[in-house]
Each structure stands twice: as structure tokens, then as C-alpha cells.
Write an enzyme that holds these catalytic residues in place. Structure first.
Site, PDB file in Angstrom:
ATOM      1  N   ASP A  50     -67.734 -35.832  99.881  1.00 35.32           N
ATOM      2  CA  ASP A  50     -68.432 -36.470 100.998  1.00 35.32           C
ATOM      3  C   ASP A  50     -69.542 -35.553 101.528  1.00 35.32           C
ATOM      4  O   ASP A  50     -70.253 -35.914 102.467  1.00 35.32           O
ATOM      5  CB  ASP A  50     -67.473 -36.952 102.100  1.00 35.32           C
ATOM      6  CG  ASP A  50     -66.675 -35.831 102.725  1.00 35.32           C
ATOM      7  OD1 ASP A  50     -66.776 -34.681 102.263  1.00 35.32           O
ATOM      8  OD2 ASP A  50     -65.930 -36.104 103.700  1.00 35.32           O
ATOM      9  N   ASP A  89     -63.792 -38.033  97.231  1.00 32.38           N
ATOM     10  CA  ASP A  89     -63.356 -37.753  98.596  1.00 32.38           C
ATOM     11  C   ASP A  89     -63.048 -39.038  99.350  1.00 32.38           C
ATOM     12  O   ASP A  89     -63.838 -39.986  99.321  1.00 32.38           O
ATOM     13  CB  ASP A  89     -64.482 -37.027  99.359  1.00 32.38           C
ATOM     14  CG  ASP A  89     -64.184 -35.552  99.541  1.00 32.38           C
ATOM     15  OD1 ASP A  89     -62.998 -35.184  99.597  1.00 32.38           O
ATOM     16  OD2 ASP A  89     -65.149 -34.772  99.614  1.00 32.38           O
ATOM     17  N   GLU A 188     -61.164 -24.010 101.056  1.00 33.72           N
ATOM     18  CA  GLU A 188     -62.569 -23.812 101.448  1.00 33.72           C
ATOM     19  C   GLU A 188     -62.684 -22.723 102.515  1.00 33.72           C
ATOM     20  O   GLU A 188     -62.008 -22.771 103.556  1.00 33.72           O
ATOM     21  CB  GLU A 188     -63.167 -25.131 101.972  1.00 33.72           C
ATOM     22  CG  GLU A 188     -64.629 -24.950 102.391  1.00 33.72           C
ATOM     23  CD  GLU A 188     -65.409 -26.246 102.540  1.00 33.72           C
ATOM     24  OE1 GLU A 188     -64.875 -27.329 102.246  1.00 33.72           O
ATOM     25  OE2 GLU A 188     -66.587 -26.157 102.949  1.00 33.72           O
TER      26      GLU A 188
HETATM   27  O1  KIV Z   1     -67.451 -32.731  99.938  1.00 33.45           O
HETATM   28  C1  KIV Z   1     -67.446 -31.771  99.166  1.00 33.45           C
HETATM   29  O2  KIV Z   1     -68.376 -31.533  98.393  1.00 33.45           O
HETATM   30  C2  KIV Z   1     -66.276 -30.897  99.183  1.00 33.45           C
HETATM   31  C3  KIV Z   1     -66.370 -29.608  98.438  1.00 33.45           C
HETATM   32  C4  KIV Z   1     -67.352 -28.719  99.047  1.00 33.45           C
HETATM   33  C5  KIV Z   1     -65.050 -28.978  98.243  1.00 33.45           C
HETATM   34  O3  KIV Z   1     -65.308 -31.213  99.782  1.00 33.45           O
END
Ligand code: KIV
Length: 288
Positions: A50, A89, A188
Site C-alpha cells: 500500500d 497489502d 520494518e
Molecule cells: O507497503 C509497502 O510497500 C510495505 C513494505 C514497505 C514492507 O509494506
């Protein structure tokens, strides 16, 4: 190896990579060309993150990203890949209502986006939800540490796991996700020492971003590693592998210049009518 000859990457393969000590490479992608290039480059897993909200849609945070946005972009990614594992996500607040509602949202990601797994931010507090999704047959990747969907609660993009309380909570969260059946967990902006310890204690792989080399795999954002007009503030944990923004900008500037100076289009870019038709229409032979 040509990527089309590679066997499809599955969750069992990803788990085996951890067992074999083979680091797992993950990059985000949000559309057909980026996913195609990522697969051709040999990436193991694509995350339709996301972060789409920041790097593609121009929002300040990931919060405005909708389920429809995620489905639309996942579809483009899954159309492009043959063997790469694709995780999508679950956007902000799409997995915090009733279980029924959550399963419906997950089903849309899988059925309409043709994704292979979903990722959700949170630890022990979402373990029951993770369990239900896994029981419904959908692989889940966890995401703890700095969780951008809770940015206003966290009070900014801060390193996680610096003190004892945070460290113990993060380890507990990681274990709760594993217990719930998650096949991997993103760490993260977690301190290197803690990320290495979590990776050691878990059987499932950890995928780090800004969390050091002790993780079982690494994920970075496509636009960040390629300097593809990514938001300007530099990030300590990102390494630039190419600067594609520069040649793109230069290429477009040259195009603008040639359009303005009528250098483009040149003769080799145009199409012609047959001589007889030109003669008939404009050569004075047409009868009234
Ligand atoms: O949304 C995303 O790109 C992420 C990564 C940075 C792990 O959650």
C-alpha cells in the site's frame, strides 16, 4: 536461469529458503511493466504494497489507499508474472471489522486481484484474524515494527524495538503471527539486534526493511531503489541501484524540445496516401 524456466515460487519454497539459509528477495511493484521487470530480474516475491499510496498515487500516507486501488494494481501485477509469488497489502481498516467482513475483503483481493497471499499490519491483536484467513486457505504475511497504517498512533517514522518493553512486545507479536499460521513476517525499521533475534527464534522467514542483515529476506520499494520519482527525503536504509528518474526526465525533455521545434515527427514517423488518391483528391482531376 531464464525466469520462465524457473518453477513457481510457493509458500513452501519460501519456507525452505529460510531452512536452506538462502536469502529471500522481495521488491514492491504496482503495475504490469514494473512487475514484469522485477520477475525478469529474478526477484522471489513481489509485494503490491500500500506504499502504492505514496509512490504511485502521490498521497502523504498509505491511509487513503482503498481496496479497489489494491485490486486494480494487483491485477496488473499478476497479469505480468509467471513464477513470482505475489502478496497484496490489505489496506487501512479493511481487516478490523467483523471476521465476515474481513474475509469478504480478502476474497476480493484473491478473486479479483488474482493475488496469492495478503499482508496485514499488526501483531498479537490481529492473530485471530490471521488464523481465520489462513484457515480459509489464504496465505498471510504479517508486518510488525513500524507499521505505516498506524503512523499517527506511532507518532512518526521511528525506529522500533529500541527498549526492552518494545523488544519483548515485538518478539511476542512475531510469535503470535507464526502461531496463527502466517507464512512470513515483515520487520520494518526494527533495530538490527532485535530483528536478528526474532529471525533466529522464528521458524517462518522474516523479511526486513531497514532492519539489517539478520533477517531471512529483504524488501524495498521499487521507486526507492531505482530513484523513480520517489518522495524526495533520503532514507538511510535504502540503497539506490539505478537512477532511472534522470534518463526518463531527460528523454521527455528532449521530446518536448523536438515537438516545439518541429523536429518530431520526422519523415520516418509518418504514413502516406497512395499517389493516385492524392492526385484524385487534390490534383485537379476530381469531377464535380
Ligand atoms: O507497503 C509497502 O510497500 C510495505 C513494505 C514497505 C514492507 O509494506
Amino acid at each position: 536461469m531464464h525466469m520462465q524456466d524457473r518453477k513457481k515460487i510457493t509458500t513452501s519454497k519460501i519456507r525452505k529458503m529460510k531452512q536452506d539459509g538462502e536469502p529471500i528477495s522481495v521488491v514492491t511493484a504496482y503495475d504490469y511493466p514494473s512487475a514484469k521487470l522485477a520477475e525478469e530480474a529474478g526477484v522471489d516475491m513481489i509485494l503490491v504494497g500500500d506504499s502504492l499510496g505514496n509512490v504511485v498515487l502521490g498521497y502523504e500516507s498509505t491511509l487513503p489507499v482503498t481496496l479497489d486501488d489494491m485490486i486494480y494494481h494487483t491485477r496488473a501485477v499478476t497479469r505480468a508474472v509467471q513464477t513470482t509469488f505475489v502478496v497484496t497489502d490489505m489496506p487501512f481498516m479493511t481487516y478490523h471489522g467483523s471476521l465476515d467482513e474481513t474475509l469478504k475483503q480478502v476474497a476480493r483481493i484473491m478473486r479479483e486481484g488474482l493475488s496469492m497471499a495478503v499482508k496485514m499490519e499488526g501483531g498479537a491483536e490481529i492473530a485471530e484474524t490471521v488464523k481465520a484467513i489462513v484457515q480459509a486457505g489464504v496465505p498471510v504475511m504479517g508486518h510488525i515494527g513500524l507499521t505505516p497504517q498506524s503512523i499517527y498512533q506511532l507518532g512518526g517514522y521511528k525506529i522500533q524495538g529500541k527498549d526492552q518493553v518494545q523488544a519483548e512486545r515485538l518478539l511476542k507479536d512475531a510469535k503470535a503471527l507464526q502461531e496463527a499460521g502466517a507464512f512470513a513476517v515483515v520487520l520494518e525499521l526494527v533495530t538490527e539486534e532485535l530483528a536478528a533475534q526474532i529471525s533466529k527464534e522464528l521458524e517462518i522467514p522474516t523479511i526486513g526493511i531497514g532492519s539489517g542483515a539478520g533477517c531471512d529476506g529483504q524488501v524495498l520499494v521499487f521507486h526507492d531503489i531505482l530513484q523513480y520519482a520517489s518522495p524526495l527525503h533520503p532514507k538511510k536504509f535504502v540503497k539506490t541501484y539505478a537512477n532511472i528518474g534522470e534518463p526518463i526526465r531527460e528523454g521527455i525533455a528532449q521530446y518536448v524540445k523536438e515537438v516545439k521545434s518541429r523536429q518530431f515527427p520526422a519523415q520516418e514517423h509518418v504514413f502516406h496516401m497512395d499517389k493516385e488518391v492524392i492526385e484524385y483528391l487534390y490534383g485537379g482531376k476530381k469531377e464535380s
